[in-house]
Design an enzyme around this catalytic site. Structure first.
Site, mmCIF file in Angstrom:
data_model
loop_
_atom_site.group_PDB
_atom_site.id
_atom_site.type_symbol
_atom_site.label_atom_id
_atom_site.label_comp_id
_atom_site.label_asym_id
_atom_site.label_seq_id
_atom_site.Cartn_x
_atom_site.Cartn_y
_atom_site.Cartn_z
ATOM 1 N N GLY A 52 -32.933 77.229 -18.703
ATOM 2 C CA GLY A 52 -33.297 76.902 -17.327
ATOM 3 C C GLY A 52 -32.448 77.614 -16.302
ATOM 4 C CG LEU A 53 -31.081 81.640 -14.083
ATOM 5 C CD1 LEU A 53 -29.778 80.976 -13.655
ATOM 6 C CD2 LEU A 53 -30.816 83.058 -14.597
ATOM 7 C CB THR A 54 -36.526 81.109 -12.947
ATOM 8 O OG1 THR A 54 -36.090 82.363 -13.460
ATOM 9 C CG2 THR A 54 -37.516 81.330 -11.830
ATOM 10 C CB SER A 111 -35.199 88.397 -7.682
ATOM 11 O OG SER A 111 -36.416 88.788 -8.285
ATOM 12 C CG MET A 170 -58.393 106.406 -24.416
ATOM 13 S SD MET A 170 -57.082 106.990 -25.489
ATOM 14 C CE MET A 170 -58.036 107.799 -26.775
ATOM 15 N N GLY A 216 -63.376 101.893 -23.708
ATOM 16 C CA GLY A 216 -64.526 101.529 -22.882
ATOM 17 C C GLY A 216 -64.673 100.017 -22.795
ATOM 18 C CD GLU A 258 -35.661 87.276 -20.541
ATOM 19 O OE1 GLU A 258 -34.777 88.026 -20.971
ATOM 20 O OE2 GLU A 258 -36.314 86.495 -21.240
#
Length: 394
Positions: free
Chosen positions: A139-141, A147, A347, A349, A373
């Site tokens: 858990g950071l964001t 950012s 390529m 299609g 990240e």
């Protein structure tokens, strides 16, 4: 939906296998065989239904994909960083969401407990995370701080033998099914600290994030903390400040640099095979100049990226890799993978948008990988600051 037959053959235009040890190749083969047997036949169906295949957690634990660089005494593999990279490459070749599950477990949950935790914490959590008995998340964001993690609002307050945790995190891989969360929060001294939060603690919930068009076979959620009592023995003692979570992100970004390359290889391999078999204007489309140009550029970019991540792996093993070098490799692999996925889709299609082939799923997944990240732009500025010495962030 009929299961696709996985015919993947790994491109190696510059004979880079000569740089790998026999152990490296064995590890890569074991993960590749696992992906062909257990992931490829089911992943399209799970992605279409936006469901997480929970059975893969134990499978990847048994295979040794969780915390491969963590010492064996804690249940890890005791392997080097090139082994870790090859594992991530093969998992993401199957699906970015599968690699995300392993990246989070190894680099963002097990690594901080190993590096920043004490012996009691290591022995309590690492073996269960390594085996896949427990799933973890990081858990950071936050809703208002992506950012710029320094702006985090999630906080802990001292309450005697425990702390009271309040706040919220979002875009958290593994959250809905995790037993353990490594959460970064600000204390009353304004220091960022890591705390281990366990499923079942009162006031801790993990709402699932719905409506994603990307990483559909991966479980994403929020972490919500409403006056959660966390024992003080769950605080990671050996790190303070942002260098704690950023150290974890360096390890995870390294894995992504290899992983996104795996997705690129799968798209190239699919497009190459299709170009040899698909006949238009009385011959295989691979015989036309424009298609050859696309394939030649794809294999060139894959080869350059293979050399970059291999060299980075050597530097990681020697303890010399910088976070800035890791940023460059993460950004490069994501860029070439998204470009290759787009060209490969063209390529094929109309067939390129169907679940009969893996390309469109990779293409959608990579839109998350290029953002999480450290976004594409942020990694560019990390390199810019490193080469100029001037900070463009502020």
């Amino acid at each position: 939906m009929a299961a696709r037959t996985d015919l993947f053959q790994s491109p190696d235009y510059f004979m880079l296998d000569d740089l790998l040890t026999e152990e490296h190749k064995m590890i890569r083969e074991s993960v590749r065989a696992y992906v062909k047997k257990e992931i490829s036949p089911i992943i399209e169906d799970y992605a279409q239904r936006a469901e997480f295949p929970q059975q893969i957690v134990k499978q990847m634990g048994d295979l040794g994909c969780f915390g491969p660089t963590v010492p064996e005494q804690y249940g890890g593999g005791g392997l080097d960083y090139i082994s870790y990279g090859l594992m991530m490459q093969e998992l993401e070749r199957g699906d970015s969401g599968v690699r995300s599950t392993a990246s989070v477990q190894g680099s963002l949950v097990m690594f901080p407990i190993y590096a920043y935790g004490n012996e009691e914490q290591r022995n309590k959590y690492l073996p269960k995370l390594a085996s896949g008995e427990w799933l973890g998340c990081f858990g950071l964001t936050e809703p208002d701080h992506g950012s710029n993690p320094a702006g985090m609002l999630t906080n802990i307050k001292d309450a005697g033998d425990h702390v009271i945790l309040n706040g919220a995190k979002m875009w958290i891989s593994n959250a809905p099914f995790a037993q353990v969360a490594v959460v970064w929060a600000r204390n009353e001294q304004d220091e960022i600290r890591g705390v281990i939060v366990e499923r079942g603690m009162e006031g801790f919930s993990t709402p699932t994030t719905h409506g994603k068009w990307s990483l559909r076979a991966s479980a994403t959620g929020e972490l919500v903390f409403d006056n959660v009592k966390v024992p003080k023995e769950n605080i990671l003692p050996n790190v303070k400040g942002l260098k704690g979570p950023l150290g974890c992100l360096s390890k995870a970004r390294y894995g992504i640099a290899w992983g996104a390359l795996g997705a690129a290889m799968d798209c190239y391999d699919t497009a190459l095979r299709y170009a040899k078999e698909r006949v238009q204007f009385d011959r295989p489309i691979g015989g036309f100049q424009l298609q050859q140009k696309k394939l030649a550029e794809m294999i060139t970019e894959i080869t350059k990226a293979q050399l970059l991540v291999w060299r980075l792996g050597v530097l990681m093993n020697e303890g010399k890799a910088t976070p800035q070098q890791i940023s460059m490799a993460k950004r490069n692999s994501c860029e070439i993978a998204t470009n290759i996925a787009r060209d490969a889709r063209q390529m094929l299609g109309g067939m390129g948008i169907t679940g009969e082939y893996s390309i469109m799923r990779h293409m959608m997944n990579l839109e998350s990988v290029i953002t999480y990240e450290g976004t594409h732009d942020i990694h560019l500025l990390i390199t810019g600051m490193d080469v100029t010495g001037l900070n463009a962030f502020k």
